[in-house]
Design an enzyme around this catalytic site. Structure first.
Site, PDB file in Angstrom:
ATOM      1  N   GLU A 151      45.143  54.823  42.529  1.00 51.85           N
ATOM      2  CA  GLU A 151      46.270  54.153  42.071  1.00 51.85           C
ATOM      3  C   GLU A 151      45.697  55.405  41.304  1.00 51.85           C
ATOM      4  O   GLU A 151      45.273  55.726  40.261  1.00 51.85           O
ATOM      5  CB  GLU A 151      45.129  52.838  42.115  1.00 51.85           C
ATOM      6  CG  GLU A 151      46.428  52.573  40.640  1.00 51.85           C
ATOM      7  CD  GLU A 151      46.109  50.802  40.145  1.00 51.85           C
ATOM      8  OE1 GLU A 151      44.913  50.478  39.465  1.00 51.85           O
ATOM      9  OE2 GLU A 151      46.686  49.856  39.978  1.00 51.85           O
ATOM     10  N   CYS A 205      49.808  48.134  37.080  1.00 47.95           N
ATOM     11  CA  CYS A 205      49.447  47.906  38.175  1.00 47.95           C
ATOM     12  C   CYS A 205      50.551  47.029  39.187  1.00 47.95           C
ATOM     13  O   CYS A 205      50.129  47.550  40.366  1.00 47.95           O
ATOM     14  CB  CYS A 205      48.379  46.744  38.356  1.00 47.95           C
ATOM     15  SG  CYS A 205      49.468  45.314  37.364  1.00 47.95           S
ATOM     16  N   LYS A 253      37.906  38.447  26.261  1.00 46.25           N
ATOM     17  CA  LYS A 253      37.110  39.391  26.261  1.00 46.25           C
ATOM     18  C   LYS A 253      38.319  40.179  26.172  1.00 46.25           C
ATOM     19  O   LYS A 253      38.625  40.804  27.313  1.00 46.25           O
ATOM     20  CB  LYS A 253      36.013  40.023  27.195  1.00 46.25           C
ATOM     21  CG  LYS A 253      35.428  41.278  26.377  1.00 46.25           C
ATOM     22  CD  LYS A 253      34.236  42.175  27.696  1.00 46.25           C
ATOM     23  CE  LYS A 253      35.121  42.340  28.269  1.00 46.25           C
ATOM     24  NZ  LYS A 253      35.994  43.454  27.631  1.00 46.25           N
ATOM     25  N   GLU A 284      42.980  39.445  39.427  1.00 47.61           N
ATOM     26  CA  GLU A 284      44.466  40.799  39.537  1.00 47.61           C
ATOM     27  C   GLU A 284      44.098  42.225  39.061  1.00 47.61           C
ATOM     28  O   GLU A 284      43.773  42.378  37.998  1.00 47.61           O
ATOM     29  CB  GLU A 284      45.212  39.867  38.031  1.00 47.61           C
ATOM     30  CG  GLU A 284      46.274  38.458  38.143  1.00 47.61           C
ATOM     31  CD  GLU A 284      46.574  38.548  39.027  1.00 47.61           C
ATOM     32  OE1 GLU A 284      47.080  37.016  39.215  1.00 47.61           O
ATOM     33  OE2 GLU A 284      47.658  39.208  40.494  1.00 47.61           O
TER      34      GLU A 284
HETATM   35  N1  LIG Z   1      46.667  42.897  38.494  1.00 45.46           N
HETATM   36  C1  LIG Z   1      47.480  43.010  37.480  1.00 45.46           C
HETATM   37  O1  LIG Z   1      47.778  41.937  37.192  1.00 45.46           O
HETATM   38  C2  LIG Z   1      46.600  44.256  37.172  1.00 45.46           C
HETATM   39  C3  LIG Z   1      47.154  44.432  35.405  1.00 45.46           C
HETATM   40  C4  LIG Z   1      46.830  45.213  34.665  1.00 45.46           C
HETATM   41  C5  LIG Z   1      45.675  46.312  34.984  1.00 45.46           C
HETATM   42  N2  LIG Z   1      45.361  45.901  36.535  1.00 45.46           N
HETATM   43  C6  LIG Z   1      44.227  47.368  36.326  1.00 45.46           C
HETATM   44  O2  LIG Z   1      43.461  47.014  35.922  1.00 45.46           O
HETATM   45  C7  LIG Z   1      42.935  48.508  35.907  1.00 45.46           C
HETATM   46  C8  LIG Z   1      43.240  49.524  34.860  1.00 45.46           C
HETATM   47  O3  LIG Z   1      42.234  48.452  33.753  1.00 45.46           O
HETATM   48  P1  LIG Z   1      41.712  48.785  33.101  1.00 45.46           P
HETATM   49  O4  LIG Z   1      41.110  50.002  32.927  1.00 45.46           O
HETATM   50  O5  LIG Z   1      41.110  48.229  31.492  1.00 45.46           O
HETATM   51  O6  LIG Z   1      40.157  48.657  33.741  1.00 45.46           O
HETATM   52  P2  LIG Z   1      38.504  47.947  34.157  1.00 45.46           P
HETATM   53  O7  LIG Z   1      38.513  47.046  35.466  1.00 45.46           O
HETATM   54  O8  LIG Z   1      38.540  49.237  33.625  1.00 45.46           O
HETATM   55  O9  LIG Z   1      38.783  46.793  32.891  1.00 45.46           O
HETATM   56  C9  LIG Z   1      38.852  45.779  32.961  1.00 45.46           C
HETATM   57  C10 LIG Z   1      38.790  45.110  31.668  1.00 45.46           C
HETATM   58  O10 LIG Z   1      37.189  44.745  32.487  1.00 45.46           O
HETATM   59  C11 LIG Z   1      36.375  44.739  31.370  1.00 45.46           C
HETATM   60  N3  LIG Z   1      34.775  45.561  31.631  1.00 45.46           N
HETATM   61  C12 LIG Z   1      34.927  46.680  33.107  1.00 45.46           C
HETATM   62  N4  LIG Z   1      33.664  46.445  33.351  1.00 45.46           N
HETATM   63  C13 LIG Z   1      32.978  45.202  32.996  1.00 45.46           C
HETATM   64  C14 LIG Z   1      31.942  44.279  33.718  1.00 45.46           C
HETATM   65  N5  LIG Z   1      31.224  45.757  34.233  1.00 45.46           N
HETATM   66  N6  LIG Z   1      31.432  43.364  32.980  1.00 45.46           N
HETATM   67  C15 LIG Z   1      32.526  42.692  32.290  1.00 45.46           C
HETATM   68  N7  LIG Z   1      33.810  43.300  32.128  1.00 45.46           N
HETATM   69  C16 LIG Z   1      33.434  44.518  32.672  1.00 45.46           C
HETATM   70  C17 LIG Z   1      36.828  46.260  29.977  1.00 45.46           C
HETATM   71  O11 LIG Z   1      36.430  46.207  28.873  1.00 45.46           O
HETATM   72  C18 LIG Z   1      38.313  44.644  30.348  1.00 45.46           C
HETATM   73  O12 LIG Z   1      38.428  44.407  29.537  1.00 45.46           O
HETATM   74  C19 LIG Z   1      43.870  49.524  37.210  1.00 45.46           C
HETATM   75  O13 LIG Z   1      43.381  48.897  38.329  1.00 45.46           O
HETATM   76  C20 LIG Z   1      44.850  48.090  37.074  1.00 45.46           C
HETATM   77  O14 LIG Z   1      45.554  48.574  38.362  1.00 45.46           O
HETATM   78  C21 LIG Z   1      45.382  45.093  37.513  1.00 45.46           C
HETATM   79  O1  LIG Z   2      49.340  46.406  34.649  1.00 47.99           O
HETATM   80  C1  LIG Z   2      49.718  45.351  35.353  1.00 47.99           C
HETATM   81  C2  LIG Z   2      50.603  44.207  34.634  1.00 47.99           C
HETATM   82  O2  LIG Z   2      50.723  42.521  34.928  1.00 47.99           O
HETATM   83  C3  LIG Z   2      52.026  44.697  35.025  1.00 47.99           C
HETATM   84  S1  LIG Z   2      53.266  43.867  34.208  1.00 47.99           S
HETATM   85  O3  LIG Z   2      54.101  43.784  33.343  1.00 47.99           O
HETATM   86  O4  LIG Z   2      53.452  42.166  34.678  1.00 47.99           O
HETATM   87  O5  LIG Z   2      54.611  44.027  35.221  1.00 47.99           O
END
Ligand SMILES: NC(=O)c1ccc[n+]([C@@H]2O[C@H](COP(=O)([O-])OP(=O)(O)OC[C@H]3O[C@@H](n4cnc5c(N)ncnc54)[C@H](O)[C@@H]3O)[C@@H](O)[C@H]2O)c1
Ligand SMILES: O=C[C@H](O)CS(=O)(=O)O
Length: 486
Positions: free
Chosen positions: A388, A291, A182, A257
């Site tokens: 963040e 992130c 998804k 993640e």
């Molecule tokens: N650690 C990593 O590798 C990494 C990488 C990228 C982003 N992030 C984190 O993600 C966040 C930003 O991304 P975002 O805004 O898409 O995050 P988000 O948590 O709002 O959404 C992430 C995913 O979860 C889905 N989602 C949201 N609520 C849900 C629910 N109740 N049930 C099932 N799915 C649900 C969203 O549709 C999306 O596909 C930031 O906190 C960023 O740090 C972490």
């Molecule tokens: O936003 C999180 C991603 O994991 C960043 S990266 O492209 O892997 O550095």
């Protein structure tokens, strides 16, 4: 809005279930918009519980043959997928910039980064070895084997709409699993294009399934359906915690993640120009929406003024605009809400005493744009320190001693990425070992690649993606004890 694709067939708007492109059962759709101009790029099938259940059932059926394929056969198909992703890099990048907003050069880079995981894990498929262990008696032997964990469900974020999928699908397929993905509602088109290329590469029907729509419905089916044996999630910590709790009902294996709050520390013996180069890429990549973005820049007293002057000068050089246009070096945020969220953090921090050295407000280019911003005299109680930011805002914090800055850097519930610049080898080891993070960049602002075990500790999540360790999250270890061998 039509996209300038060489292969228009890559722009898919339906769900991909069991090798077929299908509409939502009720025909519902939702719009995907270009954050640079608000135009609707496509109307996408809005799926939910029933379609997700069918995708999971298809994945279960397809996995029976997929896991029995010799590893080399799986590897060959994955190599073809890698080759197709790279052959269509430009189209995949155009789709990504249109739906997510990052500048085209970054989108090209992300496609190559995502493809690298497919290449890496296609090779790792052939190295999923076991053990032969001396038995507890002369007539006994123990053998350990690794088997695919089962049907995998993946939920991915909008900020890396290609690489976060490849970082999950690649080890899953390599291990012999099938997967239901998804993508984020904001950015489903990249995922569909990847599925189309996987299909062309020979990935059998049902091994990869992609559907978008109601996050809560799709997510609830993924976390509750007992056929799903693993959930891998990349996104915010609050959603990760919710999904982790939902998975407990069927004891699924999970990888999380999650969010970050990266410190970027500049000691007074650092190469300042190198530190500025590292700060610019680690802070402003993807308009600050990663992130692992530097979220707090700590600068030692003696070099504070010089560093701030250089940082402001470099940040002022950004050319803000539509990432599809040549010469633009930083694009919009993903939506207007993101701009509001960022500005609230800036306003609260300024009210608490932070100084605006550059920017500090939404950009007049449009509702999704924010001015590249530098805040100084930031302290640990301020909103930009504790949260963040996920936007192009660089908070600079002054410090005096190594002990003080390590304490401040670790003063967060997050533990994903961290960075520091020094030329003292003793300090390199002391600080690297003292930082409570899964990743430490030393004199380097770009830390992510397919060969390293990417992941966090504390509330930044669990599990590792990439490297030889990345396959561990997709296999189960079984041992067999043979007796009567005397
Ligand atoms: N650690 C990593 O590798 C990494 C990488 C990228 C982003 N992030 C984190 O993600 C966040 C930003 O991304 P975002 O805004 O898409 O995050 P988000 O948590 O709002 O959404 C992430 C995913 O979860 C889905 N989602 C949201 N609520 C849900 C629910 N109740 N049930 C099932 N799915 C649900 C969203 O549709 C999306 O596909 C930031 O906190 C960023 O740090 C972490
Ligand atoms: O936003 C999180 C991603 O994991 C960043 S990266 O492209 O892997 O550095």
């Amino acid at each position: 809005m039509s996209l300038p694709l060489s292969d228009p067939q890559l722009l898919k708007t339906q769900a991909f279930i069991n090798g077929e492109w299908v509409d939502a059962d009720d025909g519902a759709t939702f719009p995907v918009r270009n954050p640079a101009n608000g135009e609707v790029i496509a109307e996408v099938a809005k799926t939910g519980t029933a379609e997700t259940a069918r995708a999971i059932a298809a994945a279960d059926a397809a996995m029976q043959d997929w896991k029995r394929l010799p590893a080399k056969a799986r590897a060959n198909i994955m190599r073809k997928w890698f080759d197709l992703m790279m052959a269509h890099q430009e189209d995949l990048a155009i789709i990504m910039t249109a739906e997510q907003g990052k500048v085209l050069a970054e989108s090209r880079g992300e496609v190559a980064y995502g493809a690298a995981f497919v290449e890496w894990f296609g090779e790792e498929a052939k190295r999923i070895d076991g053990d032969v262990i001396p038995g507890p008696g002369p007539d006994k032997r123990i053998v350990c084997i690794k088997q695919p964990v089962g049907v995998v469900a993946a939920i991915t974020p909008w900020n890396f709409p290609n690489a976060m999928i490849a970082r999950k699908a690649a080890p899953a397929l390599a291990a012999g699993c099938s997967i239901v993905i998804k993508p984020a509602t904001e950015t489903p088109l990249s995922a569909f294009a990847m599925a189309e290329l996987a299909h062309r590469a020979g990935v059998p029907a049902g091994v990869i399934n992609v559907l978008a729509g109601s996050s809560s419905q799709i997510g609830a089916e993924m976390t509750s359906n007992p056929i799903v044996r693993k959930l891998t999630f990349t996104g915010s910590t609050p959603v990760g915690k919710q999904l982790e709790a939902e998975c407990a009902g069927t004891m699924k294996k999970t990888s999380m993640e999650l969010g970050g709050n990266a410190p970027f520390i500049v000691f007074d013996d650092a190469d300042l120009d190198a530190a500025i180069q590292g700060a610019m890429i680690s802070k402003y990549r993807n308009s600050g929406q990663t992130c692992v973005c530097s979220n707090r820049l700590f600068v030692q007293d003696a070099v504070y003024d010089a560093f701030v002057e250089k940082l402001v000068k470099a940040t002022a050089e950004f050319n803000v605009g539509d990432g599809m246009q040549e010469g633009i070096t930083i694009g919009p945020l993903v939506n207007a809400q993101a701009v509001n969220d960022v500005h609230q953090l800036v306003e609260a921090s300024v009210a608490a005493g932070a100084k605006v050295a550059l920017g500090g407000a939404p950009h007049d280019l449009g509702e999704c744009f924010y001015q590249p911003t530098v805040l100084t005299e930031v302290t640990s109680e301020m909103a930009v320190f504790r949260n963040e930011i996920f936007g192009p805002v660089a908070p600079v914090v002054r410090f005096k001693t190594e002990e003080e800055v390590i304490a401040m850097a670790n003063d967060t519930e997050f533990g994903l990425a961290s960075y520091f610049y020094t030329r003292d080898i003793g300090r390199v080891w002391r600080v690297a070992e003292a930082l409570e993070y899964g990743i430490v960049g030393i004199n380097e602002g770009i830390i992510s690649n397919e060969m390293a075990p990417f992941g966090g500790i504390k509330e930044s999540g669990s599990g590792r993606e990439g490297s030889k360790y990345g396959i561990d999250d997709y296999v189960e270890i079984k041992y067999m004890l043979m007796g009567g061998l005397a």
